[in-house]
Design a protein around this motif. Structure first.
Motif, mmCIF file in Angstrom:
data_model
loop_
_atom_site.group_PDB
_atom_site.id
_atom_site.type_symbol
_atom_site.label_atom_id
_atom_site.label_comp_id
_atom_site.label_asym_id
_atom_site.label_seq_id
_atom_site.Cartn_x
_atom_site.Cartn_y
_atom_site.Cartn_z
ATOM 1 N N TRP A 44 -23.103 -9.302 22.801
ATOM 2 C CA TRP A 44 -22.015 -9.647 21.594
ATOM 3 C C TRP A 44 -21.240 -10.646 22.614
ATOM 4 O O TRP A 44 -20.829 -11.818 22.004
ATOM 5 C CB TRP A 44 -21.226 -8.525 21.278
ATOM 6 N N ARG A 45 -20.703 -10.566 23.598
ATOM 7 C CA ARG A 45 -19.872 -11.509 24.351
ATOM 8 C C ARG A 45 -20.693 -12.912 24.772
ATOM 9 O O ARG A 45 -20.109 -13.826 24.562
ATOM 10 C CB ARG A 45 -19.558 -10.973 25.682
ATOM 11 N N GLU A 46 -22.031 -12.691 24.884
ATOM 12 C CA GLU A 46 -22.932 -13.947 25.099
ATOM 13 C C GLU A 46 -22.895 -14.525 23.814
ATOM 14 O O GLU A 46 -23.101 -15.932 23.948
ATOM 15 C CB GLU A 46 -24.097 -13.710 25.694
ATOM 16 N N LEU A 47 -23.128 -14.010 22.820
ATOM 17 C CA LEU A 47 -22.927 -14.798 21.188
ATOM 18 C C LEU A 47 -21.706 -15.506 21.205
ATOM 19 O O LEU A 47 -21.490 -16.412 20.706
ATOM 20 C CB LEU A 47 -23.323 -13.489 20.166
ATOM 21 N N GLY A 48 -20.430 -14.720 21.895
ATOM 22 C CA GLY A 48 -19.100 -15.265 21.654
ATOM 23 C C GLY A 48 -19.197 -16.636 22.689
ATOM 24 O O GLY A 48 -18.445 -17.604 22.066
ATOM 25 N N GLU A 49 -19.579 -16.516 23.683
ATOM 26 C CA GLU A 49 -19.572 -17.737 24.588
ATOM 27 C C GLU A 49 -20.492 -18.930 24.192
ATOM 28 O O GLU A 49 -20.097 -19.977 24.150
ATOM 29 C CB GLU A 49 -20.038 -17.331 25.830
ATOM 30 N N LEU A 50 -21.536 -18.502 23.424
ATOM 31 C CA LEU A 50 -22.369 -19.451 22.665
ATOM 32 C C LEU A 50 -21.761 -20.092 21.309
ATOM 33 O O LEU A 50 -22.176 -21.313 20.956
ATOM 34 C CB LEU A 50 -23.478 -19.012 22.309
ATOM 35 N N GLY A 51 -20.522 -19.437 20.878
ATOM 36 C CA GLY A 51 -19.745 -20.227 19.989
ATOM 37 C C GLY A 51 -20.351 -19.648 18.558
ATOM 38 O O GLY A 51 -19.916 -20.061 17.647
ATOM 39 N N PHE A 52 -20.928 -18.452 18.639
ATOM 40 C CA PHE A 52 -21.896 -18.021 17.369
ATOM 41 C C PHE A 52 -20.706 -17.643 16.231
ATOM 42 O O PHE A 52 -20.714 -18.005 15.106
ATOM 43 C CB PHE A 52 -22.641 -16.826 17.656
ATOM 44 N N ALA A 54 -17.460 -18.652 16.315
ATOM 45 C CA ALA A 54 -16.319 -19.389 16.139
ATOM 46 C C ALA A 54 -16.808 -20.676 15.690
ATOM 47 O O ALA A 54 -16.237 -21.904 15.909
ATOM 48 C CB ALA A 54 -15.607 -19.597 17.688
ATOM 49 N N LEU A 55 -18.146 -20.594 15.352
ATOM 50 C CA LEU A 55 -18.844 -21.928 14.790
ATOM 51 C C LEU A 55 -17.903 -22.743 13.701
ATOM 52 O O LEU A 55 -17.694 -24.084 13.978
ATOM 53 C CB LEU A 55 -20.224 -21.593 13.886
ATOM 54 N N ARG A 56 -17.241 -22.095 12.941
ATOM 55 C CA ARG A 56 -16.422 -22.920 11.835
ATOM 56 C C ARG A 56 -15.061 -22.829 12.072
ATOM 57 O O ARG A 56 -14.247 -23.425 11.230
ATOM 58 C CB ARG A 56 -16.529 -22.262 10.406
ATOM 59 N N LEU A 57 -14.659 -22.252 13.125
ATOM 60 C CA LEU A 57 -13.117 -22.199 13.584
ATOM 61 C C LEU A 57 -12.888 -23.789 14.273
ATOM 62 O O LEU A 57 -13.550 -24.370 15.107
ATOM 63 C CB LEU A 57 -12.977 -21.404 14.851
ATOM 64 N N PRO A 58 -11.658 -24.410 13.844
ATOM 65 C CA PRO A 58 -11.462 -25.796 14.217
ATOM 66 C C PRO A 58 -11.265 -25.778 15.924
ATOM 67 O O PRO A 58 -10.941 -24.864 16.151
ATOM 68 C CB PRO A 58 -9.818 -25.981 13.500
ATOM 69 N N GLU A 59 -11.647 -26.930 16.135
ATOM 70 C CA GLU A 59 -11.563 -27.060 17.841
ATOM 71 C C GLU A 59 -10.117 -26.906 18.124
ATOM 72 O O GLU A 59 -9.943 -26.401 19.288
ATOM 73 C CB GLU A 59 -11.961 -28.403 18.233
ATOM 74 N N SER A 60 -9.313 -27.322 17.383
ATOM 75 C CA SER A 60 -7.767 -27.179 17.988
ATOM 76 C C SER A 60 -7.329 -25.753 18.168
ATOM 77 O O SER A 60 -6.295 -25.303 18.553
ATOM 78 C CB SER A 60 -6.843 -27.608 16.741
ATOM 79 N N ARG A 61 -8.238 -24.744 17.552
ATOM 80 C CA ARG A 61 -7.766 -23.207 17.431
ATOM 81 C C ARG A 61 -8.789 -22.649 18.563
ATOM 82 O O ARG A 61 -9.142 -21.529 18.634
ATOM 83 C CB ARG A 61 -7.982 -22.711 16.297
ATOM 84 N N GLY A 63 -12.197 -23.095 18.418
ATOM 85 C CA GLY A 63 -13.665 -23.032 18.047
ATOM 86 C C GLY A 63 -14.450 -24.156 18.220
ATOM 87 O O GLY A 63 -14.408 -25.100 18.963
ATOM 88 N N VAL A 64 -15.486 -24.321 17.625
ATOM 89 C CA VAL A 64 -16.589 -25.199 17.492
ATOM 90 C C VAL A 64 -16.460 -26.518 16.664
ATOM 91 O O VAL A 64 -16.756 -27.629 16.835
ATOM 92 C CB VAL A 64 -18.017 -24.696 17.627
ATOM 93 N N GLY A 95 -10.535 -15.914 14.634
ATOM 94 C CA GLY A 95 -9.106 -17.109 14.586
ATOM 95 C C GLY A 95 -8.172 -15.928 13.640
ATOM 96 O O GLY A 95 -7.107 -16.278 13.598
ATOM 97 N N ARG A 96 -8.672 -14.811 13.280
ATOM 98 C CA ARG A 96 -7.769 -13.768 12.353
ATOM 99 C C ARG A 96 -7.538 -12.835 13.436
ATOM 100 O O ARG A 96 -6.328 -12.251 13.424
ATOM 101 C CB ARG A 96 -8.379 -13.550 11.212
ATOM 102 N N ILE A 97 -8.445 -12.296 14.023
ATOM 103 C CA ILE A 97 -8.395 -10.984 14.913
ATOM 104 C C ILE A 97 -8.558 -11.638 16.198
ATOM 105 O O ILE A 97 -9.801 -11.954 16.617
ATOM 106 C CB ILE A 97 -9.269 -10.056 14.423
ATOM 107 N N GLU A 98 -7.696 -11.496 17.067
ATOM 108 C CA GLU A 98 -7.891 -11.665 18.763
ATOM 109 C C GLU A 98 -8.948 -11.035 19.166
ATOM 110 O O GLU A 98 -9.428 -9.852 19.156
ATOM 111 C CB GLU A 98 -6.597 -11.352 19.300
#
Length: 321
Positions: A44-52, A54-61, A63-64, A95-98
Motif C-alpha cells: 500500500w505504501r509502495e503504491l503511495g510512493e508510486l503516486g497511485f 495522488a495521480l489527480r492531486l495537483p502538484e502544488s499539494r 500530487g502528480v 488530499g482530503r485525509i492526511e
C-alpha cells in the motif's frame, strides 16, 4: 476523438503493470486469498510512493497533477492484477485525509448499500452507521451491508432521490476501469490457454467454438475500453453509467467464457479464473448497479428528447436495444 495513448500514458501504464507484476504476482495473489480481509501495508505504501493514490492531486499539494484518463489507466492495471483493498476510496481521499495520498492510510467508503474493507481501513468516507458484516463471494473483498443506501445488493438498484446519496462519478468510472482490466486479463488468459491446451492432436484454439468464445471476449473488452476511455475524457455522468454497464458485462461474461475455455480445470480452486468472476460480481454492485446505470441512461435519453433532439435520442435508444 483520438484514444491513442501518449508516450507518457504508456509509460505510466507500463510502470504500474511492471510494479504489480513484481509485487503482486500469482504467489502474492494466492497468499492474499489465504488471509482474507488483511491489507499488505508495505505494498500500500509502495503504491503511495508510486503516486497511485495522488495521480489527480495537483502538484502544488504534493500530487502528480495528472487527470482522470491517467487514473483510469492505473485502475485498469489494478483490476487486471486483481489487486485487493479500498483502492478507489483511498484515491478519492487523497488530499482530503492526511496520509491517504502517501499510502500511509487505507480509506474505505460507504458505496450505496455496500461498504468494502471497513474493518481494515484507517478512515471511512461517508456514513457507515449500522453497517453489518456479510459473507462476500469474493475472498479478496470483505463486505458490510449498509442501511438506507442508494442501491440494493443483488443488482436490484434504484435511482437515488436524494442527490446527496448519488454515487461519486469518479468512483463509478474507476470501478469500471477495474472491471475493464479484469476483462482484458481473462481474455489474454483464455487465448494463451487455447494455444497451449491440446485435444485430438491440435491446440483447442483451432476449434471454431473456442475461436468464437475468444473473439466475443475481445469484442466485449474493446467495446468497454472505448466507453471507459471516452467517459474519462468527457466526464459526463450518463456516459460514465454506460461505461460501467459495458465494463460490468465484459468482466462477468469474459470470466464465464474463460471458465468455459479452461473446461473442468477452470472450475478448480487452484485456477485463478473464479477469482476474476467473483470480483466482477462484487464490483458490479459497487458505484452503480446495472439497474441504476440503466435508469441514468434512460433519463439522459429522455432529456435529449425533451430538448428537441428526439430523432437522435430515438436512434440511440434503438441502437441500445
Amino acid at each position: 476523438m483520438d484514444f491513442q495513448l501518449t508516450d507518457d500514458q504508456k509509460a505510466l501504464q507500463g510502470g504500474i503493470r511492471e510494479m504489480l507484476a513484481r509485487r503482486f504476482g500469482r504467489e502474492a495473489l494466492r497468499a492474499a486469498v489465504e488471509r482474507p480481509g488483511r491489507l499488505d501495508r508495505a505494498l500500500w505504501r509502495e503504491l503511495g510512493e508510486l503516486g497511485f493514490f495522488a495521480l489527480r492531486l495537483p502538484e502544488s499539494r504534493g500530487g502528480v497533477g495528472l487527470g482522470l484518463p491517467e487514473a483510469v489507466l492505473a485502475f485498469e492495471e489494478a483490476g487486471r492484477a486483481l489487486l485487493p483493498g479500498p483502492l478507489v476510496a483511498t484515491h478519492l481521499a487523497a488530499g482530503r485525509i492526511e496520509g491517504a495520498a502517501e499510502g500511509e492510510k487505507a480509506v474505505a467508503m460507504a458505496d450505496g448499500a455496500l461498504a468494502a474493507w471497513l474493518e481494515a481501513a484507517d478512515e471511512v468516507l461517508g456514513d457507515t452507521a449500522g453497517a453489518v458484516p456479510i459473507q462476500s463471494v469474493d475472498p479478496l473483498t470483505p463486505l458490510h451491508r449498509l442501511p438506507g443506501g442508494h442501491g440494493l445488493p443483488g443488482g436490484h438498484g434504484r435511482a437515488a432521490p436524494d442527490p446527496a446519496l448519488a454515487p461519486d462519478p469518479v468512483a463509478v468510472l474507476l470501478t469500471a476501469a477495474e472491471q475493464l482490466g479484469s476483462a482484458a486479463r481473462t481474455t489474454e488468459t483464455s487465448v494463451q490457454y487455447a494455444k497451449e491446451r491440446h485435444q485430438f492432436g491440435q491446440p483447442i484454439g483451432g476449434f471454431q467454438a473456442v475461436k468464437h468464445l475468444c473473439a466475443q471476449m475481445l469484442v466485449r473488452t474493446e467495446l468497454a475500453r472505448a466507453a471507459v476511455y471516452a467517459a474519462a475524457v468527457t466526464e459526463d455522468f450518463a456516459e460514465i453509467a454506460g461505461a460501467k454497464l459495458l465494463a460490468d458485462e465484459a468482466a462477468v461474461c469474459n470470466a464465464r467464457d474463460c471458465l468455459q475455455v479452461h473446461g473442468g480445470m477452470g472450475f478448480t480452486w487452484e485456477a485463478d479464473v473464479h477469482l476474476h468472476l467473483k470480483r466482477a460480481w462484487v464490483r458490479g454492485l459497487m458505484g452503480l448497479s446495472a439497474a441504476e446505470a440503466q435508469e441514468i441512461q434512460a433519463q439522459a435519453l429522455a432529456a435529449r428528447a425533451w430538448a428537441g433532439d428526439g430523432d437522435s435520442a430515438g436512434e440511440a435508444l434503438a441502437s441500445a436495444l
